[in-house]
Write a protein that holds these residues in place. Structure first.
Motif, short mmCIF file in Angstrom:
data_model
loop_
_atom_site.label_atom_id
_atom_site.label_comp_id
_atom_site.label_asym_id
_atom_site.label_seq_id
_atom_site.Cartn_x
_atom_site.Cartn_y
_atom_site.Cartn_z
N ALA A 1 63.52 27.85 99.31
CA ALA A 1 62.80 26.93 100.25
C ALA A 1 64.15 26.14 101.15
CB ALA A 1 61.86 25.98 99.89
N ALA A 2 64.80 25.78 100.51
CA ALA A 2 66.17 25.18 101.30
C ALA A 2 66.89 25.98 101.94
CB ALA A 2 67.00 24.41 100.13
N ALA A 3 67.16 27.44 101.36
CA ALA A 3 67.87 28.11 102.15
C ALA A 3 67.13 28.80 103.44
CB ALA A 3 68.36 29.37 101.43
N LEU A 4 65.60 28.87 103.23
CA LEU A 4 64.89 29.57 104.31
C LEU A 4 64.78 28.42 105.39
CD1 LEU A 4 61.86 30.96 102.15
CD2 LEU A 4 63.89 32.13 103.66
N GLY A 5 64.85 27.10 105.07
CA GLY A 5 64.62 26.03 106.07
C GLY A 5 66.05 25.93 106.95
N LEU A 6 67.05 25.86 106.08
CA LEU A 6 68.50 25.71 106.68
C LEU A 6 68.81 26.99 107.51
CD1 LEU A 6 70.27 24.38 103.65
CD2 LEU A 6 69.99 23.15 105.99
N ALA A 7 68.34 28.07 107.19
CA ALA A 7 68.63 29.28 108.02
C ALA A 7 67.91 29.13 109.16
CB ALA A 7 68.23 30.65 107.17
N TRP A 8 66.45 28.84 109.26
CA TRP A 8 65.79 28.61 110.39
C TRP A 8 66.65 27.56 111.37
CZ3 TRP A 8 61.82 31.32 112.43
CH2 TRP A 8 60.87 30.30 113.32
N TRP A 9 67.03 26.61 111.08
CA TRP A 9 67.52 25.69 111.40
C TRP A 9 68.96 26.09 112.04
CZ3 TRP A 9 65.12 22.09 114.22
CH2 TRP A 9 63.86 21.89 113.85
N GLY A 10 69.63 27.41 111.67
CA GLY A 10 70.81 27.68 112.28
C GLY A 10 72.15 27.32 111.60
N ALA A 11 71.79 27.33 110.07
CA ALA A 11 72.92 26.56 109.28
C ALA A 11 73.86 27.68 108.94
CB ALA A 11 72.57 25.95 108.07
N GLY A 12 73.43 29.16 109.19
CA GLY A 12 74.27 30.19 109.07
C GLY A 12 74.65 30.51 107.37
N VAL A 13 75.87 30.57 107.14
CA VAL A 13 76.23 30.73 105.96
C VAL A 13 75.95 29.78 104.96
CG1 VAL A 13 78.53 30.16 106.01
CG2 VAL A 13 78.10 31.91 104.44
N PHE A 14 75.99 28.46 105.39
CA PHE A 14 75.63 27.56 104.70
C PHE A 14 74.40 27.35 104.02
CE2 PHE A 14 79.77 26.14 106.49
CZ PHE A 14 80.34 25.88 105.27
#
Length: 478
Positions: free
Chosen positions: A153-166
């Protein structure tokens, strides 16, 4: 708890993690650029190697020990914490070097964050080992499953907000923090402010040999890719790699579940050779009952499987799968031998067999590479047959199980698989000649093969069918 109950909980944990990986792979691949996955693959070269040393085999030693005092457990806990901090520091120092080697400045920042996984996880190594020692897999499985889902869930949310590789990096951090926190919360163990050199030395022999074996195993499992990539090129390695992953995925997951669930139960019975033999034979027969038809079906239907599942561009992988499918079955059978050696405190013998197997395997790969990727696959099969003998022989001697007793629990599954393969292969060739598509042939023959194996098992291998059904019928005790 019994080994079956342990296996149910481990299966639940592993199944949740696999599901989260599949969801993450399909969704995140659409949100992230290939460059992000490339950075994580580069970082994995460092972190995967570091994981081999994250506890130096001490968790297995805690589970195996006949008795474990609070003082000894505390000594192991502080040793692991110190090791986690040391690994973190080494990765932090290596980060700019790796970034320079790969000419990827962003790799350093990725490693700077991933390095903190190791001191975090080191807090709960002993706590988790003590829970598994007492077969409290319900707690461990729930912690691992929840950690996988929260991390996803954290990865999907961060990827949606443009965190990229992080988004991928922080997925690992979040999962580790959640799992560690739950384990610590549910563990009754409270570490003393105590460290003893003598108590550490009491488990150092066991854990040291086990750590060296894991390094040898790491080299063994990666030697083929190194040789194929170096001598035959990236394109050939791609076909070999995908075939290897197809073969290894079901075998590795099933063997992992059984071995992890079995180890604490067998460790509590280490002085009862008769019970150890009974547990071992039951586990091997259960693994063979599942992996034999899977690997046999993969062998018989390799062409339509590759065409439908992977796509026509991977057609070269079908040739490799033909030789690696029997390797998968052999490896599944010998996968539990490591548990026997650890249970009997013979990690020294496990290390010797591991070194011998690695030498045989690497030599076989070099010889086989002269005939291309198929030659490497054939060499892998030949080396697996040779290496199976000492692993099965010496582990069997420790618990009084000879090749005859082992054959008696395997032959029914093997004979049924051979019969299934022969029928399915014949039907597939007939359907191809009649103009059927690969997809239709695969669907029909999967159903046909499953039906043949099931009916045959009900007629000739009914006790094993009963064990399989009971695995799903009984509700795990909480």
């Amino acid at each position: 708890m019994s080994a079956i109950s342990n296996a149910r909980w481990v299966s639940f944990s592993q199944g949740t993690r696999i599901l989260s990986q599949v969801i993450g792979m399909t969704v995140l691949a659409r949100l992230l650029q290939p460059h992000a996955y490339g950075l994580m693959a580069m970082a994995a070269i460092v972190t995967n190697l570091a994981y081999l040393f994250k506890d130096m085999g001490t968790s297995a030693a805690v589970i195996q020990a006949r008795e474990i005092s609070r003082e000894t457990a505390s000594t192991v806990h502080w040793s692991n914490l110190g090791l986690g901090v040391l690994i973190c520091i080494l990765i932090l120092l290596a980060a700019p070097v790796m970034a320079t080697v790969f000419r990827e400045p962003g790799l350093a920042d990725v490693l700077y964050v991933l390095a903190w996984v190791f001191p975090i996880v080191s807090f709960s190594v002993v706590h988790q080992a003590l829970l598994e020692r007492e077969s409290k897999f319900a707690v461990v499985a729930k912690a691992e499953a929840l950690a996988a889902l929260v991390g996803l869930a954290a990865a999907l949310g961060l990827a949606w907000w443009g965190a990229g590789v992080f988004s991928l990096v922080l997925q690992m951090i979040v999962s580790t923090v959640v799992s560690t926190a739950i384990i610590l919360w549910n563990s009754e163990f409270k570490a003393l402010r105590h460290w003893s050199r003598e108590e550490f030395k009491s488990i150092a022999g066991f854990s040291g040999n086990l750590s060296l074996f894991n390094v040898v195993l790491y080299l063994s499992r990666n030697a083929d890719s190194m040789i194929v990539g170096r001598l035959l090129g990236a394109q050939v390695l791609g076909a070999y790699s995908i075939a290897y992953r197809v073969m290894l995925f079901p075998v590795q997951n099933m063997s992992y579940v059984v071995s992890r669930a079995l180890y604490p139960v067998m460790s509590r019975q280490q002085d009862n050779k008769g019970e150890l033999a009974k547990l071992y034979l039951k586990s091997v027969s259960f693994i063979a009952f599942l992996t034999a038809p899977l690997m046999g079906g993969l062998f018989a239907l390799r062409e339509p499987f590759v065409d439908v599942v992977l796509g026509p561009k991977w057609s070269a992988a079908a040739v490799v799968i033909a030789w690696l499918a029997p390797v998968g079955f052999i490896q599944s059978v010998i996968s539990t031998t490591g548990t026997i050696f650890m249970t009997n405190n013979r990690t020294d013998l496990l290390l010797c067999i591991g070194v011998l197997s690695t030498v045989v395997q690497i030599a076989a790969f070099f010889v086989g590479s002269r005939w291309g990727v198929e030659g490497v696959a054939i060499a892998y099969l030949a080396a697996s047959v040779v290496n199976a003998w000492p692993a099965l022989y010496y582990s069997g001697r420790l618990i009084g199980v000879g090749f005859g007793r082992l054959f008696l629990v395997l032959y029914r599954s093997l004979l049924l698989t051979v019969a299934m393969c022969a029928v399915v292969r014949y039907v597939h060739m007939g359907l191809m000649a009649a103009g059927w598509s690969e997809l239709d042939s695969l669907a029909v023959n999967v159903i046909l093969g499953a039906g043949i194996y099931l009916v045959g098992s009900l007629l000739a291998n009914r006790p094993q069918v009963g064990h399989f059904i009971s695995f799903f019928r009984r509700r795990p005790a909480v």
